[in-house]
Write an enzyme that holds these catalytic residues in place. Structure first.
Site, mmCIF file in Angstrom:
data_model
loop_
_atom_site.group_PDB
_atom_site.id
_atom_site.type_symbol
_atom_site.label_atom_id
_atom_site.label_comp_id
_atom_site.label_asym_id
_atom_site.label_seq_id
_atom_site.Cartn_x
_atom_site.Cartn_y
_atom_site.Cartn_z
ATOM 1 N N TYR A 138 -0.588 -26.818 -63.773
ATOM 2 C CA TYR A 138 -0.478 -26.894 -62.315
ATOM 3 C C TYR A 138 -0.514 -25.456 -61.809
ATOM 4 C CZ TYR A 138 1.509 -28.596 -57.832
ATOM 5 O OH TYR A 138 1.745 -28.913 -56.520
ATOM 6 N N LYS A 166 -4.467 -29.034 -62.375
ATOM 7 C CA LYS A 166 -4.405 -29.287 -60.935
ATOM 8 C C LYS A 166 -4.603 -27.938 -60.265
ATOM 9 C CE LYS A 166 -1.624 -30.993 -57.103
ATOM 10 N NZ LYS A 166 -0.314 -31.526 -56.634
#
Length: 297
Positions: A138, A166
């Site tokens: 992330y 992400k």
């Protein structure tokens, strides 16, 4: 370039809000949300991400939320958020997931401590080595304070248990390099960048605004995959006002306000997160009404 990770971390994922009622997690509303998004055709759910107010949930609450979602989700893939800056505690929490059927673990760099490239890479490799589940990086420097260089991410992508990222890194150059490398799936983490990332060859998105009209986000993704780009563009431009309002005030306040108006949950958040202002909630409701007129449900 085709990624070696084709399933299941691709498509449209909703980073679930956590419903509250009277200060406690509202399990009934949570299960209702899972049924709602499964029926809309999303590809997966993320539990206890930043949109899920994970920072306001203790460890036991996070596991209870995860178990409620897994029970209701059935075959729908579920990813679990795992954030922290105490590596030992993070590893303990990872171990506590046990044999639960998770599609992946979504992990940002350790926040606040700013470990540098070497420290962040070592942290992610430690999690990936310890995890039974695929790790999803992330990259969100504006929350963590840790900027990850393209060279760091490309090296991590070669790890056999790092499956996706992400991408909230804010660098088109880095995004393009990761997609071209093909060693992990690249998912849009900024909703306004979802269409452009898909057209560049990204694998999907984790989109907070997809709480609202998830079917249209799914239709946009499918249109890109079918090379129906005029349709995808039309859907994206119709969704832009809703996306912008979802982040007009601290996330997930505006999203929860709209879901409240749809009867799916209470707009309650845990302090210090504020509810959406009445003005933004009204603008969101008007934007969604306009979207519904253009694309009836």
């Amino acid at each position: 370039m085709q990624s070696r990770h084709q399933s299941p971390i691709q498509g449209v994922w909703v980073p679930l809000v956590t419903p509250f009622s009277g200060g406690a997690v509202d399990g009934g509303a949570l299960r209702r949300l899972v049924r709602h998004y499964a029926a809309a055709g999303v590809d997966g759910l993320v539990v206890c991400g930043s949109t899920g107010e994970a920072a306001a949930l203790d460890d036991a609450e996070q596991l209870a939320v995860l178990d409620a979602v897994l029970t209701e989700a059935g075959a729908l893939p579920v990813m679990m958020g795992l954030a922290g800056n105490h590596q030992g505690h993070v590893l303990q929490r990872l171990a506590a997931f046990g044999t639960r059927p998770l599609a992946g673990i979504l992990a940002p760099a350790p926040y606040y401590v700013r470990p540098g490239q070497e420290g962040a890479a070592a942290y992610f490799r430690c999690l990936a080595d310890a995890s039974r589940f695929p790790l999803v990086l992330y990259d969100i420097p504006y929350r963590t304070g840790a900027t990850l260089d393209a060279s760091t991410l490309l090296a991590l992508a070669a790890h056999p248990n790092i499956a996706a990222i992400k991408d909230c890194g804010g660098s088109l150059e880095k995004t393009v390099a990761l997609i071209a490398d093909g060693n992990m799936n690249v998912l849009a983490g900024e909703d306004l960048q979802s269409l452009s990332l898909l057209c560049l060859g990204g694998a999907g998105m984790i989109a907070a605004a997809a709480h609202i009209r998830p079917d249209l986000f799914v239709a946009m993704h499918r249109a890109v995959r079918a090379q129906q780009l005029d349709q995808a563009r039309a859907l994206f431009h119709a969704l832009v006002p809703v996306i912008q309002l979802a982040f007009a005030e601290p996330n997930p306040g505006p999203v929860k306000a709209q879901l409240d108006r749809q009867g799916l949950l209470s707009a309650e958040l845990r302090q210090p997160m504020p509810r959406a202002s009445a003005a933004v909630a009204a603008r969101m409701e008007a934007a969604v009404a306009g979207l519904n007129r253009q694309y009836p449900q």
